[in-house]
Design an enzyme around this catalytic site. Structure first.
Site, short mmCIF file in Angstrom:
data_model
loop_
_atom_site.label_atom_id
_atom_site.label_comp_id
_atom_site.label_asym_id
_atom_site.label_seq_id
_atom_site.Cartn_x
_atom_site.Cartn_y
_atom_site.Cartn_z
N THR A 146 0.76 -1.26 0.06
CA THR A 146 0.06 -0.05 0.05
C THR A 146 0.96 1.24 0.02
O THR A 146 0.43 2.16 -0.59
CB THR A 146 -1.11 0.07 1.19
OG1 THR A 146 -0.35 -0.27 2.43
CG2 THR A 146 -2.06 -1.24 1.00
N PHE A 149 -7.01 -5.22 -0.52
CA PHE A 149 -8.56 -5.55 -0.62
C PHE A 149 -9.47 -5.20 0.27
O PHE A 149 -10.41 -4.64 0.07
CB PHE A 149 -8.59 -7.19 -0.90
CG PHE A 149 -8.20 -7.57 -2.10
CD1 PHE A 149 -8.18 -6.94 -3.43
CD2 PHE A 149 -7.77 -8.77 -2.74
CE1 PHE A 149 -7.82 -7.25 -4.71
CE2 PHE A 149 -7.73 -9.35 -3.82
CZ PHE A 149 -7.78 -8.64 -4.72
N ARG A 150 -8.86 -5.68 1.63
CA ARG A 150 -9.82 -5.25 2.77
C ARG A 150 -9.53 -4.22 3.83
O ARG A 150 -10.30 -4.25 4.81
CB ARG A 150 -9.81 -6.67 3.41
CG ARG A 150 -10.37 -7.76 2.75
CD ARG A 150 -10.25 -9.26 3.43
NE ARG A 150 -10.63 -10.10 2.57
CZ ARG A 150 -9.99 -10.73 1.52
NH1 ARG A 150 -8.51 -10.37 1.35
NH2 ARG A 150 -10.37 -11.94 0.75
N GLN A 207 1.49 -13.20 -1.36
CA GLN A 207 0.16 -13.27 -1.85
C GLN A 207 0.14 -12.18 -3.11
O GLN A 207 -0.95 -12.17 -3.66
CB GLN A 207 -0.74 -13.03 -1.05
CG GLN A 207 -0.95 -13.97 -0.02
CD GLN A 207 -2.02 -13.56 1.16
OE1 GLN A 207 -2.99 -13.95 1.30
NE2 GLN A 207 -1.41 -12.92 2.04
N ASP A 221 2.44 -8.14 -7.66
CA ASP A 221 2.72 -6.72 -8.14
C ASP A 221 4.05 -6.98 -8.66
O ASP A 221 4.95 -5.99 -8.98
CB ASP A 221 2.43 -5.53 -7.02
CG ASP A 221 2.93 -6.06 -5.62
OD1 ASP A 221 4.08 -6.96 -5.76
OD2 ASP A 221 2.48 -5.75 -4.73
N HIS A 278 -0.08 -16.32 -5.96
CA HIS A 278 -1.37 -16.08 -6.75
C HIS A 278 -0.81 -15.39 -8.10
O HIS A 278 -1.44 -14.73 -8.92
CB HIS A 278 -1.92 -14.80 -6.08
CG HIS A 278 -2.78 -15.25 -4.71
ND1 HIS A 278 -3.15 -14.64 -3.62
CD2 HIS A 278 -2.86 -16.76 -4.56
CE1 HIS A 278 -3.59 -15.28 -2.72
NE2 HIS A 278 -3.42 -16.48 -3.12
N CYS A 301 -2.77 -19.38 -21.37
CA CYS A 301 -3.48 -19.80 -22.28
C CYS A 301 -4.63 -20.66 -21.11
O CYS A 301 -3.81 -21.79 -20.53
CB CYS A 301 -3.46 -20.48 -23.43
SG CYS A 301 -4.57 -21.50 -24.29
N CYS A 313 -5.07 -17.68 -27.85
CA CYS A 313 -3.62 -18.29 -27.84
C CYS A 313 -3.53 -18.53 -29.29
O CYS A 313 -4.34 -18.99 -30.04
CB CYS A 313 -3.89 -19.49 -27.14
SG CYS A 313 -2.47 -20.68 -27.33
N SER A 359 -4.11 -9.49 6.10
CA SER A 359 -5.18 -9.92 6.88
C SER A 359 -5.32 -11.61 7.36
O SER A 359 -6.24 -11.87 8.00
CB SER A 359 -6.51 -9.40 6.43
OG SER A 359 -6.73 -10.29 5.32
P1 NAD Z 1 -6.04 -7.89 2.16
O1 NAD Z 1 -6.20 -6.84 1.35
O2 NAD Z 1 -6.93 -9.08 2.56
O3 NAD Z 1 -5.18 -7.68 3.75
C1 NAD Z 1 -4.25 -6.69 3.69
C2 NAD Z 1 -3.95 -6.17 5.29
O4 NAD Z 1 -2.83 -5.25 5.27
C3 NAD Z 1 -5.28 -5.60 5.92
O5 NAD Z 1 -5.37 -6.07 7.26
C4 NAD Z 1 -4.88 -4.21 5.88
O6 NAD Z 1 -5.28 -3.58 7.16
C5 NAD Z 1 -3.38 -4.26 6.18
N1 NAD Z 1 -2.54 -3.10 5.66
C6 NAD Z 1 -2.65 -2.30 4.76
N2 NAD Z 1 -1.77 -1.45 4.67
C7 NAD Z 1 -0.91 -1.56 5.48
C8 NAD Z 1 0.53 -1.49 5.80
N3 NAD Z 1 1.04 -0.10 5.16
N4 NAD Z 1 1.17 -1.83 6.88
C9 NAD Z 1 0.59 -2.82 7.64
N5 NAD Z 1 -0.64 -3.31 7.13
C10 NAD Z 1 -1.19 -2.81 6.27
O7 NAD Z 1 -4.66 -8.61 1.39
P2 NAD Z 1 -4.00 -10.14 1.65
O8 NAD Z 1 -3.85 -10.56 3.05
O9 NAD Z 1 -2.74 -9.97 0.89
O10 NAD Z 1 -4.88 -11.08 0.66
C11 NAD Z 1 -5.91 -10.72 -0.32
C12 NAD Z 1 -5.46 -10.90 -1.63
O11 NAD Z 1 -5.20 -9.64 -2.03
C13 NAD Z 1 -4.49 -11.77 -2.17
O12 NAD Z 1 -5.12 -12.86 -2.96
C14 NAD Z 1 -3.49 -11.00 -3.02
O13 NAD Z 1 -3.20 -11.59 -4.00
C15 NAD Z 1 -4.37 -9.80 -3.37
N6 NAD Z 1 -3.86 -8.43 -3.65
C16 NAD Z 1 -2.73 -8.09 -4.00
C17 NAD Z 1 -2.27 -6.80 -4.39
C18 NAD Z 1 -1.02 -6.58 -4.80
O14 NAD Z 1 -0.18 -7.59 -5.66
N7 NAD Z 1 -0.41 -5.61 -4.26
C19 NAD Z 1 -3.32 -5.85 -4.01
C20 NAD Z 1 -4.65 -6.03 -3.59
C21 NAD Z 1 -4.73 -7.41 -3.74
#
Ligand code: NAD
Length: 259
Positions: free
Chosen positions: A27, A34-35, A100, A103, A118, A126, A150, A192
């Site tokens: 982030t 996502f959450r 997970q 990026d 992921h 394909c 493809c 999360s």
């Molecule tokens: P999630 O969105 O479920 O959880 C992310 C967690 O990180 C949350 O609890 C949030 O509060 C916390 N968070 C956000 N910013 C933070 C920071 N700066 N420091 C500490 N904590 C922070 O994501 P997840 O657990 O990775 O799993 C969900 C899915 O999201 C995965 O399948 C993943 O592939 C996908 N995803 C990936 C990307 C990416 O590639 N960057 C982005 C979005 C979602």
């Protein structure tokens, strides 16, 4: 003793430390999770990223992916936490990063041992013959209003990232379980822990005797199992740990010098 020092000491004591990263580590690079409070699910219905939706309406799904995800992720750069993990790998403390995230930011930060549960944003695949392509080729077709097919078998091509409802690659999962079960220190950074099977890895590690450290902003499903739980932003907490590890090991400057 404060938590940062406790984690630094555990890292120095460890023989096989492994990190599991989630969307929260990225982030600070401008990619929403996502959450979290500004997560993608605040704007999008998760069902739009389900494999059944993709198979039913590949063009719409591709457009959504290309316009709303691809550009934002592609231009993102690794942040201080990605670099801290890479330096800790260089120092032979972190033995592997399981992520997970799709990026590619751990590789961009030069981490060598990355297990991407992921998939990776740079590729498409394909759905019929499994051949992989540079995703730029597929995006070009989408921008020209063509569903990517493809060139070898005519099958439907999709981003090579795991959609909801899709299984993970069994080989990738096997490697992730192998790293988790061999670890003696398992660090969760910015997840999360609500997505399975990734969220089983801390338990695999713990049941094989590893210490479990969770650093996350907000609660995780496995907080009760953590030996050390730090509430906070990874990019604020983790570089401090890296710096302290470096100071404790060699009193050399430069390796994790982020101040
Ligand atoms: P999630 O969105 O479920 O959880 C992310 C967690 O990180 C949350 O609890 C949030 O509060 C916390 N968070 C956000 N910013 C933070 C920071 N700066 N420091 C500490 N904590 C922070 O994501 P997840 O657990 O990775 O799993 C969900 C899915 O999201 C995965 O399948 C993943 O592939 C996908 N995803 C990936 C990307 C990416 O590639 N960057 C982005 C979005 C979602």
């Amino acid at each position: 003793m404060n938590q940062i020092r406790m984690i630094a000491e555990e890292m120095i004591r460890s023989r096989f430390a492994v990190a599991l990263t989630g969307a929260g580590i990225s982030t600070a690079s401008g990619i929403p999770d996502f959450r979290g409070p500004s997560g993608i699910w605040k704007t999008f219905d998760p069902s739009l990223f389900h494999i059944s939706y993709f198979m039913k309406d590949p063009m719409n799904s591709w457009k959504l992916f290309a316009e709303k995800m691809y550009d934002a992720i592609k231009k993102a750069k690794p942040n201080i936490s990605h670099y801290a993990l890479s330096r800790l790998e260089e120092m032979e403390i972190i033995k592997g990063v399981i992520t997970q995230n799709i990026d590619d930011l751990h590789r961009k930060a030069n981490t060598k041992e990355v297990i991407e549960l992921h998939g990776n944003i740079n590729f498409s695949v394909c759905t019929q013959c499994g051949r992989r392509f540079n995703i730029e080729e597929s995006i070009k077709e989408v921008k020209a209003n063509k569903v990517p097919l493809c060139p070898y078998c005519g099958g439907l091509v999709k981003p090579d990232v795991v959609f909801f409802g899709e299984p993970l690659s069994s080989e990738t999962l096997r490697r992730a379980y192998d790293f988790a079960s061999r670890s003696d220190l398992f660090l969760v950074l910015g997840s999360s822990l609500s997505v399975s099977p990734a969220n089983q890895l801390p338990i695999v590690a713990k049941s094989n005797g590893a210490k479990l450290v969770i650093i996350n902003a907000g609660p995780t499903e496995f907080d009760p199992y953590a030996d050390i739980r730090v509430e906070g932003r990874v990019e604020e907490v983790f570089p401090k740990i890296c710096k302290l590890v470096e100071e404790m090991i060699a009193s050399k400057s430069g390796i994790c010098d982020y101040d």
